[in-house]
Scaffold this motif. Structure first.
Motif, short mmCIF file in Angstrom:
data_model
loop_
_atom_site.label_atom_id
_atom_site.label_comp_id
_atom_site.label_asym_id
_atom_site.label_seq_id
_atom_site.Cartn_x
_atom_site.Cartn_y
_atom_site.Cartn_z
N GLY A 200 0.81 -1.21 0.00
CA GLY A 200 0.00 0.00 0.00
C GLY A 200 0.84 1.26 0.00
O GLY A 200 0.48 2.26 0.64
N LYS A 201 1.95 1.23 -0.72
CA LYS A 201 2.87 2.37 -0.74
C LYS A 201 3.34 2.68 -2.16
O LYS A 201 3.30 1.81 -3.04
N SER A 202 3.78 3.90 -2.34
CA SER A 202 4.39 4.28 -3.61
C SER A 202 5.73 3.56 -3.75
O SER A 202 6.45 3.37 -2.76
N VAL A 203 6.05 3.15 -4.98
CA VAL A 203 7.32 2.50 -5.26
C VAL A 203 8.08 3.36 -6.27
O VAL A 203 7.62 3.56 -7.39
N PHE A 204 9.22 3.88 -5.85
CA PHE A 204 10.06 4.71 -6.72
C PHE A 204 11.18 3.84 -7.28
O PHE A 204 11.79 3.04 -6.57
N LEU A 205 11.47 4.00 -8.56
CA LEU A 205 12.52 3.21 -9.21
C LEU A 205 13.70 4.10 -9.59
O LEU A 205 13.52 5.21 -10.08
N THR A 206 14.90 3.60 -9.37
CA THR A 206 16.10 4.37 -9.69
C THR A 206 16.81 3.86 -10.93
O THR A 206 17.79 4.45 -11.37
N ARG A 207 16.31 2.74 -11.49
CA ARG A 207 17.01 2.02 -12.56
C ARG A 207 18.29 1.43 -11.97
O ARG A 207 18.61 1.61 -10.81
#
Length: 407
Positions: free
Chosen positions: A196-203
């Motif tokens: 239930g959270k945002s998922v940020f991707l950095t590559r």
């Protein structure tokens, strides 16, 4: 930034930090003093990135002076987790002093940050596949699957590994993963829905080309062989083989008939790699084979034109870094996430000298159909990873996500 005290994990954080510093972010690293010495040269922006040393307390059962996972066999990692947790007072003091906008978390860090109105973000440097298969709530229910011995053992004081990581993810304000939509987008969406959270991707944030030259001894030795003919092997800072596995491995390299450089820790029960080598091995491979028991400059060796194949343990960091070279890959995983990364070996990680030799030849022989397919796949991955525009856009988006989180 407060990463797990393993070199393979800690090394990945400066690469991201350098990209963030290019966008005027200030970063403070909380690291063991020994690790700072090992990682300092990665810091390309010392006016924006600072290293804060932590004193790693002694824990009964750990060798005196232990600071990182490289100092111990992997079976003692649970005690290193206890040592990391006992740095809590030091970490809390730094957080109170500098009042950052964001903190990368151990499972107890949100207990500190929430009192100060600071956001906590859980940055994972393993694959999204590993998290999705093992560490999401829907799969982390022992009654619904077999309980392994590892799940019952402590990893820190009063907590297991399979409680520790999900707790850090549940109590964080957002999740971040070192991956990209192109490779693991659906898995990242699944992880976000589970927590239930945002998922940020950095590559896959990769290091800038090193400005340090390859040691003269290795440069001279490698230059004595034809282009693309040398096999290089390294299994990371923690993999320690059984003696019979170690001997089977080096005999596999001998069996190839190719020149090779192997950098491994001494196997169990041996104080040096030399004493563990099979009888007569050194004489038989003299001039074309070297087995080294100390650290070597992995990235610079992979860049040498004589190196044509990289045999590695498929740690998530090494896997992506190796794709940036022209070397063909042979993967020999040992631990759970490495096996997921490779999808290659049997569950116990055993290999024979014959299977290793065959795998190496299958990727290196110019007339091999398998080798041709793998080489083309490698080329496509490398083009994707070398796309600076894509890398830059991922980091830009990551910074925007962080800015929105702390508003």
């Amino acid at each position: 930034m407060f990463p797990w005290f393993a070199v393979g994990h800690m090394t990945l954080f400066p690469h991201l930090s350098n990209r963030l510093a290019e966008r005027d972010c200030f970063i403070t690293f909380l690291l063991p003093a020994k690790a700072i010495q090992q990682l300092q040269h990665f810091n390309l922006h010392p006016h924006l990135i600072t290293f804060q040393p932590l004193t790693v307390p002694h824990v009964d059962g750990l060798p005196t002076g232990t600071q990182t996972a490289s100092d111990i066999p992997i079976q003692l990692n649970h005690l290193l987790a206890t040592a990391l947790d006992r740095t809590r007072d030091q970490v809390e003091t730094v957080i109170y002093d500098i009042r950052p906008k964001l903190v990368n978390v151990a499972h107890w860090v949100p207990e500190i940050t929430k009192l100060l109105g600071i956001e906590a973000i859980n940055y994972s440097v393993v694959s999204a596949a590993s998290i999705a298969i093992v560490l999401v709530p829907a799969r982390n229910v022992p009654k619904d699957r077999a309980i392994t011995e590892a799940e019952l053992l402590p990893f820190g004081e009063g907590i297991t590994f399979y409680e520790r990581i999900p707790k850090a993810m549940k109590t964080s304000d957002a999740l971040a993963i070192r991956t990209c939509h192109e490779t693991e987008g659906q898995l990242c969406d699944y992880i976000g829905s589970q927590y239930g959270k945002s998922v940020f991707l950095t590559r896959h944030v990769l290091p800038e080309p090193s400005k340090r030259p390859l040691e003269d001894r290795w440069c001279k030795w490698l230059s004595g062989f034809q282009r693309g003919s040398v096999v290089f092997c390294a299994f990371g800072s923690q993999i320690i083989l059984e003696k019979n596995q170690f001997q089977e491995l080096v005999l596999g390299f001998e069996l190839t008939g190719l020149p090779f450089l192997v950098a491994l820790k001494p196997p169990k029960g041996a104080s040096t790699v030399e004493e563990a080598l099979p009888e007569g091995f050194e004489e038989r491979v003299k001039g074309r084979g070297v087995v080294r028991g100390a650290w070597v400059q992995q990235l610079m060796i992979l860049d040498h034109p004589s190196v044509g194949c990289f045999v590695n343990h498929c740690g998530f960091g090494s896997m992506w870094e190796s794709l940036m070279s022209d070397c063909q890959l042979v993967l020999v995983p040992h631990l759970g996430d490495q096996i997921l990364n490779a999808r290659f070996m049997a569950q116990d990680g055993w290999f024979s000298k014959e299977s290793l030799s065959k795998a190496i030849h299958s990727v290196m022989n110019k007339g091999s159909a398998v080798g041709s397919i793998l080489k083309e796949n490698h080329r496509k991955w490398r083009e994707m990873l070398e796309n600076k525009g894509s890398m830059s856009s991922y980091v830009d988006k990551f910074v925007q996500n962080m800015q929105q989180l702390v508003k």
